[in-house]
Design an enzyme around this catalytic site. Structure first.
Site: not given
Ligand code: MG
Length: 387
Positions: A206, A208, A232, A258, A308
């Site tokens: 991830d 972010h 991600e 998400e 998520h």
């Protein structure tokens, strides 16, 4: 049956590495005594927990006196009424999601069937989970490898690590450019983890949404040989064209979602060929039926869903009903491993998590209830308990 009242409470406590662990719970009351409970992901205690609660209480006027089994019309009434107030954005869509979940809980209880039966039945009895892993403050390949092996002892077959903000090589706190030193460090963390766990375990990474275009493409290409389950949010979620550009430049599988809400946001992700995997958060993206709609739309593009999830057991079980009822489910996130009271907050068929899986409840409704005593002890910031 008629809806007589709608209440909400903000419950939980911030815990390290929990993804939030403060949630807004909704209760919908009926004149037949059936009470439904739904959960909204409030994106942590510092943002919208109370804003979500306030929105739930505003939406109440649309619901009082209505038949709770008319879930589709009630959902669409709330969504359309809120359109001119950012209806598909937080906190409005969070609130609508929690209410919709509570209505499905009522419908299941009224008909004596689990929610997955209302969605067309189960493709699978157990939901495969991936564990969100944090190696602590020590961002070294050996620390990541050790954490991965520790978590695998619990029976998981899939893991995820974060690689944003893991290196002292960051030259500027605001730009999203990854320095050569930081890039090499990130790649070494992922390589070290993969070497430790082998290829029998699926591994997701991830970002972010913390990297710029060049950094995201460089990283995605460098990781190609490691066969990630996905990379991600390699760039921020606001610009879908940019995400599509990253995806077109690499064979590493790209996942996002998400921070997308409702079928309309996911339509853009899919039509622009920006993703290999989508990850709607089913406690904030619109609700149980909206989650099924998103999954079925993705299936048309041969894209799997890997939701998520930073929910309590109640919100997570609601997600499991969706994951069970669609063919293209891949894996569901579990972010509660390090929350000591996570399992205690709710009642249901325990343990909720076993060998990296969650069994889909066959109890009427969602199949998980708040433990009132524990929930009252965890009321956030002086909130009241559903009154
Ligand atoms: Mg993420």
């Amino acid at each position: 049956m008629k809806i007589t009242d709608v209440q909400a409470s903000v419950i939980g406590r911030p815990e390290p590495h929990s993804g939030g662990s403060v949630w807004t719970f909704v209760r919908v009351y009926t004149d037949e005594g059936i009470v439904g409970t739904g959960e909204c992901n409030s994106a942590g205690p510092f943002t919208s927990g109370f804003a979500t609660k306030e929105t739930v209480l505003k939406l109440k006027e649309l619901l009082i006196g209505q038949d709770p089994l008319r879930i589709g019309p009630l959902y669409e009434t709330m969504r359309r009424r809120a359109r001119y107030a950012g209806g598909s954005q937080a906190p409005t869509i969070f609130a609508i999601t929690g209410i919709e979940n509570a209505l499905y809980d009522i419908a299941g209880k009224a008909m004596g069937v689990p929610v997955h039966r209302l969605l067309g039945g189960k493709f699978r009895d157990e939901i495969r989970l991936y564990a969100d892993c944090h190696a602590g403050e020590t961002h070294t390949p050996s620390a990541y490898a050790a954490k991965a092996l520790e978590v695998l002892e619990e029976g998981y077959s899939a893991l995820k690590f974060d690689v944003d903000q893991v290196s002292p090589g960051k030259k500027d706190p605001f730009n999203w450019t990854v320095s050569a030193q930081e890039m090499s460090h990130i790649i070494s963390l992922v390589q070290g983890t993969r070497e430790a766990i082998g290829y029998e375990v699926d591994l997701a990474i991830d970002c972010h949404g913390q990297f710029d275009m060049g950094s995201a493409i460089t990283l995605a290409r460098a990781l190609e040989g490691l066969r990630l389950m996905w990379l991600e949010e390699p760039v921020p979620a606001e610009n879908i064209d940019a995400l599509a550009q990253v995806r077109a430049a690499t064979s590493t599988l790209i996942c996002t979602g998400e921070n997308q809400y409702t079928r309309f946001d996911f339509r853009e992700l899919l039509e622009k060929r920006a993703v290999d995997v989508i990850m709607p958060d089913l406690a904030k993206a619109g609700g149980i039926m909206e989650g099924k709609r998103i999954a079925e739309m993705a299936d048309v593009y041969y894209v799997p869903i890997a939701p998520h999830n930073v929910s309590s057991p109640l919100g997570m079980m609601a997600a499991c009903h969706v994951c069970a009822s669609v063919p293209n489910f891949l894996v569901l996130e579990f972010h509660g491993r390090e929350i000591p009271w996570w399992e205690d907050l709710c009642e249901g068929d325990k343990p909720f998590i076993c060998n990296g899986r969650m069994v889909v409840s066959d109890r009427p409704g969602i199949g998980v209830e708040l433990n009132d005593k524990v929930a009252k002890s965890l009321l956030w910031n002086g909130d009241r308990y559903f009154d």
